[in-house]
Design a protein around this motif. Structure first.
Motif, PDB file in Angstrom:
ATOM      1  N   ASN A 130       0.863  -1.185   0.000  1.00 17.45           N
ATOM      2  CA  ASN A 130       0.000   0.000   0.000  1.00 17.45           C
ATOM      3  C   ASN A 130       0.895   1.228   0.000  1.00 17.45           C
ATOM      4  O   ASN A 130       2.118   1.104   0.031  1.00 17.45           O
ATOM      5  CB  ASN A 130      -0.932  -0.019   1.211  1.00 17.45           C
ATOM      6  CG  ASN A 130      -0.157  -0.113   2.519  1.00 17.45           C
ATOM      7  OD1 ASN A 130       0.865   0.548   2.686  1.00 17.45           O
ATOM      8  ND2 ASN A 130      -0.627  -0.954   3.420  1.00 17.45           N
ATOM      9  N   ILE A 156       6.316   3.440   0.261  1.00 19.17           N
ATOM     10  CA  ILE A 156       7.250   4.533   0.535  1.00 19.17           C
ATOM     11  C   ILE A 156       8.327   4.073   1.502  1.00 19.17           C
ATOM     12  O   ILE A 156       9.520   4.309   1.285  1.00 19.17           O
ATOM     13  CB  ILE A 156       6.484   5.754   1.101  1.00 19.17           C
ATOM     14  CG1 ILE A 156       5.511   6.279   0.034  1.00 19.17           C
ATOM     15  CG2 ILE A 156       7.453   6.837   1.536  1.00 19.17           C
ATOM     16  CD1 ILE A 156       4.469   7.227   0.575  1.00 19.17           C
ATOM     17  N   ALA A 157       7.879   3.354   2.561  1.00 18.88           N
ATOM     18  CA  ALA A 157       8.847   2.924   3.575  1.00 18.88           C
ATOM     19  C   ALA A 157       9.888   1.992   2.973  1.00 18.88           C
ATOM     20  O   ALA A 157      11.077   2.106   3.263  1.00 18.88           O
ATOM     21  CB  ALA A 157       8.129   2.245   4.732  1.00 18.88           C
ATOM     22  N   GLU A 182       1.802   3.507   2.153  1.00 21.44           N
ATOM     23  CA  GLU A 182       2.743   3.726   3.258  1.00 21.44           C
ATOM     24  C   GLU A 182       3.913   2.755   3.177  1.00 21.44           C
ATOM     25  O   GLU A 182       5.074   3.141   3.325  1.00 21.44           O
ATOM     26  CB  GLU A 182       2.022   3.565   4.601  1.00 21.44           C
ATOM     27  CG  GLU A 182       1.083   4.700   4.951  1.00 21.44           C
ATOM     28  CD  GLU A 182      -0.284   4.589   4.294  1.00 21.44           C
ATOM     29  OE1 GLU A 182      -0.541   3.532   3.660  1.00 21.44           O
ATOM     30  OE2 GLU A 182      -1.078   5.533   4.391  1.00 21.44           O
ATOM     31  N   GLU A 183       3.583   1.478   2.929  1.00 19.77           N
ATOM     32  CA  GLU A 183       4.663   0.487   2.898  1.00 19.77           C
ATOM     33  C   GLU A 183       5.542   0.666   1.675  1.00 19.77           C
ATOM     34  O   GLU A 183       6.753   0.452   1.723  1.00 19.77           O
ATOM     35  CB  GLU A 183       4.072  -0.921   2.917  1.00 19.77           C
ATOM     36  CG  GLU A 183       3.587  -1.309   4.296  1.00 19.77           C
ATOM     37  CD  GLU A 183       3.111  -2.739   4.364  1.00 19.77           C
ATOM     38  OE1 GLU A 183       2.665  -3.120   5.446  1.00 19.77           O
ATOM     39  OE2 GLU A 183       3.153  -3.452   3.337  1.00 19.77           O
ATOM     40  N   ASN A 194      -7.791  -4.712   5.923  1.00 25.81           N
ATOM     41  CA  ASN A 194      -7.589  -4.868   4.474  1.00 25.81           C
ATOM     42  C   ASN A 194      -8.931  -5.082   3.790  1.00 25.81           C
ATOM     43  O   ASN A 194      -9.926  -5.446   4.421  1.00 25.81           O
ATOM     44  CB  ASN A 194      -6.603  -5.997   4.170  1.00 25.81           C
ATOM     45  CG  ASN A 194      -7.100  -7.338   4.624  1.00 25.81           C
ATOM     46  OD1 ASN A 194      -8.173  -7.784   4.205  1.00 25.81           O
ATOM     47  ND2 ASN A 194      -6.354  -7.976   5.492  1.00 25.81           N
ATOM     48  N   ARG A 227       0.992  11.224  -2.997  1.00 28.10           N
ATOM     49  CA  ARG A 227       2.031  10.811  -2.050  1.00 28.10           C
ATOM     50  C   ARG A 227       3.410  10.778  -2.701  1.00 28.10           C
ATOM     51  O   ARG A 227       4.294  10.090  -2.228  1.00 28.10           O
ATOM     52  CB  ARG A 227       1.707   9.425  -1.492  1.00 28.10           C
ATOM     53  CG  ARG A 227       0.330   9.272  -0.914  1.00 28.10           C
ATOM     54  CD  ARG A 227       0.160  10.132   0.316  1.00 28.10           C
ATOM     55  NE  ARG A 227       0.824   9.593   1.482  1.00 28.10           N
ATOM     56  CZ  ARG A 227       0.285   8.715   2.302  1.00 28.10           C
ATOM     57  NH1 ARG A 227      -0.921   8.257   2.053  1.00 28.10           N
ATOM     58  NH2 ARG A 227       0.949   8.302   3.367  1.00 28.10           N
TER      59      ARG A 227
END
Lengths: 354, 355, 287
Positions: free
Chosen positions: A57, A62-63, A59-60, A215, A82
């Motif tokens: 997703n 990007i991380a 956030e992950e 999810n 984002r």
């Protein structure tokens, strides 16, 4: 001495096999459903490049890319809002070479919007792939008057409400409370104040919630079994459920559905840029884009796909969105740095509240 | 006075296997009573029934006249010293010995006194806080016995407690145990497969075979007058010959060795001769002896216990003969031929087992 | 000569282990430790700061989450022990060898299918339209479905289920070496069944209990999936907090600080537990 040489050799071998493997492969980090197996097979046959998928997703994504400084994947699919903030800070993407994109395949207004929103310095970083909205998924039989986000804190539906404890919920709540969070993006003090009000509201509403879904499959399961009757979720999920049970449908909230566009962006250390461009052009080819939309029910950025679309795709959309609803969609503007941190604290507080 | 232990018609079956078969016996107060038998004869099963770990299939056990049926081990007036001693490894010597007293709710100060007394008695004074894992084999043995004796049981049951010790220590502990039992006067029931242990320590020995007692007697009688072939063979060292015929004053082994015995009964199958009952170089004046010659095959030197293995001239029977270690026999070598003799009363005959 | 040979061989064998420890454990931790002492200043530059640690103590949310996490981890450890101890005792001392082996296999099963799969299994069983509610309603015991899922109950259930194996293995190996005659001896000396358990069996198995408890406690404390998926709206777990700092808030420095606080505080709890039970770590881990 011999020992160190051995060790060095081993390392070299690892490195070598690593590159070799990347030669014929395209490693994509994307959302579930964004690379249907049928299309992957077709692409592999057409180009001879092997596709490796990792589901994730925003956030992950990007991380992970931040951790490797843009390595490990050849293509990513973040949401357009984002990209610029993250890119300015962590430099995890390569500038997009639009000369390699068959831009005539893409809806021009959408391409322009994405170019504008992902601009950092002189370069832009993304190509639109699909779009959709977040709004309400409602079991109309059990909750006939759920028309806006405030249904999510209506005591009538106590124990039958679910939403995700992520930023779209905060944004939606802010709009429903009469604020314009997007306008406050660049005024952190103001944004913090809005978020404080959101926090108060959502903590107040917490006893009514059945569960914060984690999810999409989990949400669909709970809606199917009737354990949840009002939820915040993606439009395509609502439409999928409508196919199975006509009582359930996606409802565009009165305040405005939240519109997002997911894109293609190339990580800074992509090892197979050529294949990445090939994949982008392949996925936006009208018949392929239509296959994807027919299957997953997300809107497509492909300009000429409409001729291949099934009639019910149009029907779904028209049932949920009036002309006014469409004009009222709140499209996510690029998220400036620091916003996520403010929201993170708010989410923590809501989670921990009793 | 009633006996301290009375066992009536005791029987134990495991599925189809009869481990203990209709036993009847009594043990008197103060006895050192040994049950001697080969492994698998049912002696451990019997002991565990007395301790209460096993329920008899049939029959009763009375301790001081009280029927033990249905009374669990922790409430019986008997205590047991286990084969592997079963000392509690997480407790020190003192805690081990005090364990039983604590279970009875004896006041702390009294426990302390009784534990110390007991440790002194078994020669472990001052070992209170030692870990049991730090003790030698003999010391552990004594802790195990002290742990049981401190409860002043009516009967102390001992399940081959010397089995794990090395030979020298075992010899030493035999004497020590016997003295200890004499001193405190508690009734001991001791099971073992080692006939020497049983003979040295006990004043009564029961020889057990196939779940049944073959003979209960004093050690002396057991040795001198074994009642069955099994006892004769199991207790003490002996020569065994299969008989071809018996009766009418003679015995004849399978290989044709003829021996005179006036009271020989007919139908005997086994002949037992103890090594020490063979007289070497007998005085020609002596009467009524069965005289024969042996050829020495080997000399088995073992100090005072030295024997020779000889071949009986004529029949070829092999026989073990005790060889006294005195000047008279010093010159004996392998291959020598010697005069030998047996008194008829030392020829012990038994019928075939089961008949 | 031979001792030199030995030394050389020792070094050759030790080097990969040390390298592995250094590159995969020590260096990343040092990296995180440094990160945890940094924070962004107003210009967006990373500078040395204690702010990340201060946040933990000043914002009650984080404290609360940690205490909650620690409390439930201890609770899960205790429940797991209470369930698995009789089981381990049964497997080692009462059941036949074959039945014991079969039962141990059953205990291995949750580990075999993986945590995520077993969590989904529990979801199917526990949800309102799930198997348990269906049966209870079917036999007329209840009229409205019970809320079995998405609360602390289901979370603890999932965590216990996943932890059982890690408790039962050291317990079985501890109890297997317990000689039956010790139990008989205690009984012979007058001890009741209860006393035998508390004074003989449990003290004997103490090193196994300790190592099992440490493993389960650490595992539960560091778990993420069960609290997240089974826990429901209130069950914030400290690891989720760390995850959120890294993933949702993009605040790696804060996340690193939380990570170190988790390490530190869990170490303190284990140390206290060892102290209170008079056990020693080397013995428990060596058992």
């Amino acid at each position: 001495m011999k020992k160190t040489m051995c060790f060095g050799l081993t390392l070299l071998t690892f490195a070598a096999t690593g590159t070799l493997m990347a030669e014929g492969t395209l490693r994509i980090i994307t959302w579930k459903g964004y690379a249907p197996a049928e299309l992957v097979k077709k692409f592999e046959k057409e180009t001879g490049t092997k596709v490796e998928l990792t589901y994730s997703n925003n956030e992950e994504m990007i991380a992970k890319l931040r951790a490797t400084r843009g390595g490990g994947f050849d293509l990513a699919q973040p949401s357009q809002d984002r990209i610029s903030g993250v890119q300015a800070k962590f430099h995890i993407y390569k500038p997009m070479d639009y000369s390699k994109i068959k831009t005539d395949q893409i809806v021009p207004s959408m391409l322009d919007a994405v170019k504008k929103n992902t601009k950092v310095g002189d370069a832009s970083y993304a190509v639109p792939f699909c779009y959709g909205t977040s709004g309400l998924i409602v079991n109309k039989k059990a909750a006939p008057d759920a028309k806006d986000y405030d249904a999510l804190w209506n005591p009538k539906y106590r124990g039958r409400i679910s939403y995700r404890l992520k930023r779209p919920t905060l944004i939606a709540t802010a709009f429903a409370l009469g604020y314009d969070p997007f306008a406050a993006y660049h005024d952190k003090a103001k944004y913090k104040k809005i978020m404080a009000a959101v926090e108060k509201k959502l903590i107040e509403a917490k006893p009514l919630v059945k569960n914060y879904w984690a999810n999409g499959d989990q949400l669909l399961g709970m809606m199917r079994s009737g354990e949840v009757t009002v939820a915040m979720g993606w439009d395509n999920g609502g439409w999928k459920l409508h196919n199975e049970n006509p009582d359930i449908d996606f409802v565009a909230p009165k305040t405005g559905a939240l519109g997002w566009i997911d894109t293609f962006a190339i990580p800074a250390k992509s090892k197979n840029v050529e294949a990445a461009y090939q994949w982008i052009n392949f996925m936006l080819r009208p018949e392929n884009a239509a296959y994807f939309t027919n299957k997953e029910k997300y809107g497509t950025a492909s300009a000429k796909a409409s001729q291949y679309l099934k009639p019910e795709i149009r029907a779904d959309f028209e049932r949920s969105f009036t002309k006014a609803d469409i004009d009222n969609i709140k499209w996510y503007p690029p998220v400036p740095a620091g916003i996520e941190e403010i929201e993170g604290k708010i989410l923590d507080h809501i989670r921990a509240a009793r | 006075m009633s006996p301290i232990l009375e066992v009536k018609h005791l029987k134990k079956m495991f599925k189809n296997f009869t481990a203990v078969d209709d036993l009847n016996f009594t043990v008197e107060e103060g006895d050192f009573f040994s049950i001697l038998g080969p492994s698998g004869c049912g002696k451990t099963t019997m002991l565990r029934m007395i301790a209460g770990f096993l329920e008899p299939t049939e029959g009763e056990i009375y301790i001081r006249g009280e029927n033990m049926a249905g009374i669990p081990p922790n409430r019986r007036p008997v205590n047991m010293v286990f084969q592997n001693l079963a000392l509690f490894p997480m407790m020190n010597v003192e805690r081990n010995v005090a364990f039983g007293l604590e279970q009875r709710g004896v006041p702390k100060s009294e426990i302390k006194k009784r534990v110390n007394d007991m440790l002194e008695r078994v020669g472990l004074a001052g070992y209170n806080t030692k870990k049991v894992t730090q003790l030698s084999g003999g010391q552990r043995q004594r802790v195990a016995i002290a742990r049981s004796l401190v409860l002043e049981p009516s009967i102390l049951l001992l399940d081959e407690p010397l089995g794990a010790l090395d030979r020298k220590l075992r010899e030493h502990m035999k004497i020590e145990l016997k003295l200890l039992q004499k001193e405190i006067g508690t009734t001991f029931i001791y099971i073992t497969h080692d006939q020497s242990e049983a003979l040295v320590m006990s004043n009564k020995v029961a020889v057990m075979n196939h779940g049944d007692f073959e003979q209960i007697d004093t050690p002396q009688n057991l040795y001198k007058n074994p009642r069955t072939a099994f006892v004769a063979g199991f207790v003490g060292e002996t020569n065994r010959f299969e008989l071809a015929q018996s009766g009418h004053g003679t015995l004849e082994t399978r290989s044709g060795w003829k021996l005179a015995k006036k009271d020989a009964k007919t139908g005997m199958h086994w002949l037992f001769i103890r090594p020490e009952s063979v007289i070497l170089l007998p005085d020609p004046q002596m009467k009524d002896l069965n005289r024969f010659r042996v050829t020495i095959k080997t000399i088995l030197f073992d100090g005072a216990n030295t024997k020779i293995s000889g071949i009986v001239e004529g029949s070829g029977d092999e026989i073990l003969i005790h060889l006294p270690q005195n000047a008279k026999f010093e010159g004996i070598r392998e291959g020598d031929r010697l005069e030998a003799a047996i008194h008829p009363r030392d020829l012990r005959c038994y019928p075939k087992e089961g008949s | 000569m031979s001792s030199r040979h030995f030394r050389l061989g020792f070094i050759i064998f030790l080097t990969p282990v040390l390298l592995w420890l250094l590159t995969l454990i020590v260096i990343p931790h040092i990296d995180l430790l440094i990160a945890s002492f940094q924070a962004e200043n107003d210009q967006g530059k990373l500078v040395f700061s204690l702010e990340n640690y201060r946040n933990f103590f000043t914002d009650s949310v984080y404290w609360y989450t940690f205490v909650r996490t620690a409390f439930y981890s201890i609770l899960v450890t205790v429940i797991t022990f209470l369930i698995t101890f009789p089981l381990a005792f049964y497997i080692t001392k009462i059941a036949s060898k074959r039945l014991g082996g079969f039962l141990s296999m059953l205990l291995l099963l949750p580990f075999w299918v993986g945590e995520l799969v077993s969590i989904y299994g529990w979801m199917i069983l526990l949800r309102e339209s799930g198997v348990i509610n269906y049966i209870l309603q079917g036999v007329g015991l209840i009229h409205k479905p019970l809320p079995l899922l998405y609360n602390d109950f289901s979370m603890v259930l999932g965590l216990v289920y996943m932890s059982m194996l890690f408790m039962v293995v050291p317990l079985i190996s501890a109890l297997e070496s317990l000689d039956d005659s010790l139990i008989e001896a205690a009984s012979d000396l007058g001890a009741s069944k209860f006393t035998i358990f508390t004074r003989i069996v449990i003290p004997y198995a103490a090193p196994g209990i300790t190592s099992g408890a440490i493993v389960v406690f650490m595992l539960v404390l560091g778990d993420y999936l069960s609290p997240d998926l089974l826990g429901g709206k209130n069950s914030l777990w400290f690891t989720e907090q760390i995850y959120n700092e890294f993933i949702a808030s993009f605040n790696w420095n804060q996340g690193a600080a939380f990570g170190f606080l988790l390490l530190l505080l869990s170490t303190v709890i284990v140390w206290l537990g060892l102290r209170l039970s008079h056990q020693r770590l080397d013995k428990a881990v060596g058992a």
